[in-house]
Design an enzyme around this catalytic site. Structure first.
Site, mmCIF file in Angstrom:
data_model
loop_
_atom_site.group_PDB
_atom_site.id
_atom_site.type_symbol
_atom_site.label_atom_id
_atom_site.label_comp_id
_atom_site.label_asym_id
_atom_site.label_seq_id
_atom_site.Cartn_x
_atom_site.Cartn_y
_atom_site.Cartn_z
ATOM 1 N N SER A 105 0.836 -1.195 0.000
ATOM 2 C CA SER A 105 0.000 0.000 0.000
ATOM 3 C C SER A 105 0.878 1.255 0.000
ATOM 4 O O SER A 105 1.671 1.465 -0.917
ATOM 5 C CB SER A 105 -0.966 -0.062 1.186
ATOM 6 O OG SER A 105 -2.030 0.841 1.038
ATOM 7 N N ASP A 139 -9.673 -5.759 -3.976
ATOM 8 C CA ASP A 139 -8.707 -4.852 -3.370
ATOM 9 C C ASP A 139 -9.140 -3.390 -3.478
ATOM 10 O O ASP A 139 -9.699 -2.963 -4.492
ATOM 11 C CB ASP A 139 -7.362 -5.031 -4.095
ATOM 12 C CG ASP A 139 -6.165 -4.620 -3.276
ATOM 13 O OD1 ASP A 139 -6.292 -3.748 -2.405
ATOM 14 O OD2 ASP A 139 -5.085 -5.189 -3.526
ATOM 15 N N HIS A 194 -7.193 -6.399 0.253
ATOM 16 C CA HIS A 194 -5.982 -5.564 0.307
ATOM 17 C C HIS A 194 -4.800 -6.254 0.980
ATOM 18 O O HIS A 194 -3.689 -5.727 0.938
ATOM 19 C CB HIS A 194 -6.325 -4.266 1.055
ATOM 20 C CG HIS A 194 -5.383 -3.132 0.839
ATOM 21 N ND1 HIS A 194 -5.000 -2.701 -0.417
ATOM 22 C CD2 HIS A 194 -4.746 -2.310 1.722
ATOM 23 C CE1 HIS A 194 -4.183 -1.670 -0.303
ATOM 24 N NE2 HIS A 194 -4.000 -1.423 0.971
#
Length: 306
Positions: free
Chosen positions: A119, A259, A286
């Site tokens: 991320s 996601d 995610h």
């Protein structure tokens, strides 16, 4: 894990604007002098501590890859600076890039290392890789947006799929400016259950990471904002699309079917990076390293050892 050497430490980092001594906490799983290229994993958030990445120790066990986890300054077991809440001149991308360089130098691995970023961590290491450091040999971009405009579009789309009562709560508190309320955070959790982690219950490591973020949200609130889909900090304008072609090392791009980092969000990496492979995890949101842990380790381990 009993057979794997584990070392925990801290390294001082010079941040004059902090007004006090600062340290970066790290933990090493395996032997950095084994002859196997080490992997440094960079957590997301920003401000979400390393705990939810502990499953990556599977790579040390199954592929003998030395693993380094660390908490970015302001997070987890590194120096906290709650007095810098809201100070966007302090919490800059350059601060975290300098911290990564400082850690690599301290560990003595700056001449040969691989990076995995999740991320926000993926955004950070993409910028690092675009500067073409000579020691970086491999890159894993896990659920990392290439452009925050695309990320915001995806989150707004996802928000429309939530139950109407949840959407009403989100809008009510956004309009009232009360996004730190428990009701708002509970509504955000419904979003997370769909698009962050689909496991129920959540793994303890992920719960611990979110608890750490809640305990000190300084970095997240300042750099990002109140939530994944209401971004008010400087991160809202972040992009690396024009510089992604400068990433010349072999790169593995990962995301999940459900996601937050949808295909449209990560696709610019695939278009621009010359040497890249893209894998999407069909049952994940995610955090595929938790949701499809075994397959994730096979995919990443094979890439890093090929």
């Amino acid at each position: 894990m009993s057979e794997i050497k584990v070392i925990e430490g801290e390294v001082s980092i010079d941040i004059p604007a902090a007004g006090k001594p600062c340290k970066t906490w790290y933990k090493i799983f395996g032997d950095l002098k084994s002859g196997v290229r080490p992997l440094v994993a960079v957590h997301g958030g920003p401000g979400c501590p390393h705990y939810y990445l502990l499953s990556l120790t599977d790579l040390a066990a199954s592929h003998d890859i030395p693993l380094v986890l660390y908490d970015q300054v302001g997070t987890g077991q590194s120096t906290h600076l709650p007095e810098k809440m809201g100070d966007i001149t302090f919490w800059t991308e350059e601060l975290f890039l300098d911290e990564l360089d400082n850690l690599l130098q301290h560990l003595g691995i700056q001449e040969d290392y691989a990076l995995l970023g999740h991320s926000w961590g993926g955004m950070l290491i993409a910028r690092h890789a675009a500067s073409q450091p000579k020691g970086l040999k491999q890159l894993v971009l896990h659920s990392a947006p290439a452009d925050m405009g695309s990320w915001i579009e995806a989150q707004n789309m996802f928000r429309l799929t939530l139950p109407q009562d949840v959407r009403d709560i989100l809008k009510k508190h956004k309009d009232a400016g009360t996004m730190e309320s428990k009701e708002y955070q509970a509504a955000v959790q419904v979003f997370y259950q769909h698009y962050n982690c689909r496991l129920n219950p959540w793994p303890e490591d992920l719960v611990a990471a979110f608890a750490g973020l809640e305990e000190d949200p300084t970095v997240y609130f300042t750099v990002n904002g109140p939530s994944e889909f209401y971004i008010t900090g400087p991160l809202k304008d972040w992009t690396i699309v024009k510089d992604a072609h400068k990433i010349h090392v072999p790169t593995l791009l990962l995301n999940g079917r459900y996601d937050e980092a949808q295909d449209s969000v990560v696709a610019p990496f695939f278009r621009e990076i010359p040497k890249i492979k893209w894998v999407t995890f069909a049952e994940s949101a995610h955090v595929a390293h938790l949701e499809e842990r075994e397959r994730y380790m096979q995919v990443v381990g094979s890439f890093l050892t090929s």
